[in-house]
Design a protein around this motif. Structure first.
Motif, short mmCIF file in Angstrom:
data_model
loop_
_atom_site.label_atom_id
_atom_site.label_comp_id
_atom_site.label_asym_id
_atom_site.label_seq_id
_atom_site.Cartn_x
_atom_site.Cartn_y
_atom_site.Cartn_z
N MET A 337 0.85 -1.19 0.00
CA MET A 337 0.00 0.00 0.00
C MET A 337 0.89 1.25 0.00
O MET A 337 2.05 1.21 0.40
CB MET A 337 -0.92 0.00 1.23
CG MET A 337 -1.91 -1.15 1.25
SD MET A 337 -3.06 -1.17 -0.15
CE MET A 337 -2.65 -2.73 -0.91
N SER A 338 0.31 2.36 -0.45
CA SER A 338 1.06 3.61 -0.58
C SER A 338 1.31 4.24 0.79
O SER A 338 0.36 4.44 1.57
CB SER A 338 0.26 4.57 -1.46
OG SER A 338 0.49 5.91 -1.09
N PRO A 339 2.57 4.59 1.09
CA PRO A 339 2.85 5.27 2.37
C PRO A 339 2.05 6.56 2.53
O PRO A 339 1.62 6.90 3.63
CB PRO A 339 4.35 5.55 2.31
CG PRO A 339 4.89 4.57 1.32
CD PRO A 339 3.78 4.34 0.32
N ARG A 340 1.82 7.27 1.42
CA ARG A 340 1.08 8.53 1.51
C ARG A 340 -0.38 8.28 1.92
O ARG A 340 -0.93 8.99 2.76
CB ARG A 340 1.12 9.28 0.16
CG ARG A 340 0.53 10.69 0.25
CD ARG A 340 0.59 11.42 -1.08
NE ARG A 340 -0.42 10.98 -2.03
CZ ARG A 340 -1.69 11.41 -2.03
NH1 ARG A 340 -2.10 12.27 -1.12
NH2 ARG A 340 -2.54 10.96 -2.93
N ILE A 341 -0.98 7.24 1.37
CA ILE A 341 -2.38 6.96 1.72
C ILE A 341 -2.44 6.40 3.14
O ILE A 341 -3.38 6.70 3.89
CB ILE A 341 -3.03 5.98 0.71
CG1 ILE A 341 -2.80 6.45 -0.73
CG2 ILE A 341 -4.51 5.81 1.01
CD1 ILE A 341 -3.66 7.56 -1.23
N MET A 342 -1.45 5.58 3.50
CA MET A 342 -1.42 5.07 4.89
C MET A 342 -1.31 6.23 5.87
O MET A 342 -1.92 6.22 6.94
CB MET A 342 -0.24 4.10 5.08
CG MET A 342 -0.45 2.75 4.40
SD MET A 342 0.91 1.61 4.72
CE MET A 342 0.60 1.21 6.46
N GLN A 343 -0.53 7.24 5.47
CA GLN A 343 -0.39 8.43 6.32
C GLN A 343 -1.74 9.16 6.42
O GLN A 343 -2.12 9.62 7.50
CB GLN A 343 0.68 9.37 5.74
CG GLN A 343 1.05 10.53 6.65
CD GLN A 343 1.65 10.07 7.98
OE1 GLN A 343 2.56 9.25 8.01
NE2 GLN A 343 1.10 10.57 9.09
#
Ligand SMILES: [Zn+2]
Length: 420
Positions: A337-343
């Motif tokens: 999963m994308s770190p930006r979306i996880m953030q």
């Protein structure tokens, strides 16, 4: 109202969820909405009506994905940030799998529309065709991302004909299955993807936490391993003269479970289907075809596990004087999963004064794993009571569904470039 105070309408979410649960409802309290079946068609019609009632722009594509667009830019044809899941279910399944993500996604868009929030990108709630694989696993998301592969591979004319007829019933008229490739969108048309889903396992439920952010989806490889021996009379053939294909297969299956469990932490193995020939009680089995799968979050480890299993099959074939053949039937690569979306999910939790989310790897397949290499993707899990799923007893606490929908709302606004 301050955007930070924005919440979904739980009563409206509940009403949608109950309406959808009634479509394909089974006597046991679950649902059966196999992709492209009458029940699936009914669910699609219901969803299309809800989309239009919500003032969204209805859209469908060449592979039957159904979506509603909340237009934020000049045109509905501009890129959109996707949020969604799937309306279809497996046989006699639960009410929550897929439905939670669809109802919550729809409710998020309604909430954002009513609040008059402006975002730099269109929002699109989407239901992907055949996530569960009644015909082909994750058909809709693979179509949208241009990863359909060869639709006719390993399929006979009869199966392809039935598939085409089923598509026809949904209004997808495909003289040639290859028309479905037109569902592919250019990557720049998709700004990201978020999915809310039940965990379908028991890790979150046992942890006591109410929400998780998924960091990845395991890779999965399916093998058909065929042990070949010789049919002979079960009374007159001495044990040491037998070439019993099932005996070799059985020893392999037992050892494979042990070795994956002990030597590959985080790995999974299952054998769910064996076909024995000639399949006669008083004849030594000449052939045992074993359909099995392995899963791991790390692609390299998955590869090592596969080699290990094939070596094991060879070893047991040798021990029981058999031949062995193997075929790699399907491989779904592991996805991150994308770190930006996880953030964005973590920030959404913080903004809602919730504890930081648990971080989990998904051991079940999801459309998010198909979207992940294509666009920035994130996934939110809420607990499944006792980890039960693909079962009419599948259940989640309603307050967790509402919590998940609110986190989805705030994560979506942040991920799509809004400010809170
Ligand atoms: Zn699902």
């Amino acid at each position: 109202m301050d955007t930070a105070d924005l919440r979904i309408n739980p009563d409206r979410l509940r009403a949608d969820f109950d309406d959808l649960s009634a479509i394909g409802a089974t006597a046991e309290g679950g649902v059966t909405r196999l992709a492209l079946s009458n029940e699936d068609l009914e669910a699609r019609a219901w969803f299309a009506n809800r989309i239009e009632d919500a003032g969204l722009v209805l859209r469908d594509d060449a592979i039957g994905n159904t979506s509603g667009i909340l237009v934020m830019t000049q045109s509905a044809a501009d890129p959109s940030f996707l949020v969604g899941s799937h309306l279809d279910s497996s046989l006699n399944s639960g009410r929550f799998d897929g439905a939670v993500g669809i109802c919550a996604g729809l409710e998020c868009l309604r909430t954002i529309r009513e609040a008059g929030l402006r975002l730099p990108v269109n929002l699109e709630v989407i239901s992907f065709t055949d996530q569960e694989g009644a015909w082909q696993s994750m058909l809709g998301s693979r179509g949208l991302t241009g990863r359909l592969g060869d639709l006719t591979a390993h399929r006979d004319a009869e199966t392809i004909g039935a598939f085409r007829a089923a598509l026809f019933r949904t209004g997808i008229i495909v003289n040639d299955l290859h028309e479905m490739y037109q569902a592919a969108r250019p990557p720049e048309q998709v700004a990201g993807y978020l999915e809310l889903h039940i965990e379908q396992g028991s890790r979150l439920y046992r942890s006591g936490k109410r929400l998780a952010s998924v960091d990845g989806v395991v890779g999965r490889t399916t093998y058909l391993i065929t042990f070949l021996g010789e049919a002979s009379h079960s009374g007159t053939t001495d044990f040491d003269m037998r070439r019993d294909a099932l005996r070799g297969a059985a020893a392999f299956i037992t050892e494979a479970h042990d070795t994956i469990y002990l030597d590959f932490p985080g790995g999974m193995f299952n054998c769910g289907k064996i076909k024995v020939e000639p399949g006669v009680f008083n004849t030594i089995p000449a052939k045992a075809a074993v359909l099995c799968e392995v899963r791991h979050a790390d692609e390299a480890t998955l590869m090592t596990m596969e080699q290990h299993l094939l070596a094991l099959a060879g070893r047991y074939a040798g021990r029981y004087n058999l031949d062995v053949q193997d075929k790699r039937v399907q491989h779904m690569p592991a996805a991150e999963m994308s770190p930006r979306i996880m953030q964005a999910i973590s920030d959404a939790c913080a903004g809602l004064c919730l504890p930081s989310p648990e971080v989990l790897t998904s051991y079940a397949g999801h459309d998010a794993q198909i979207l992940a290499p294509f666009t920035e993707t994130g996934m939110i899990f809420i607990p499944s009571i006792n980890g039960i799923s693909h079962n009419p007893n599948e259940d989640s606490r309603w307050e967790d569904v509402v919590l998940g929908a609110n986190v989805l709302l705030h994560a979506l606004i942040r991920a799509a470039g809004g400010s809170l």
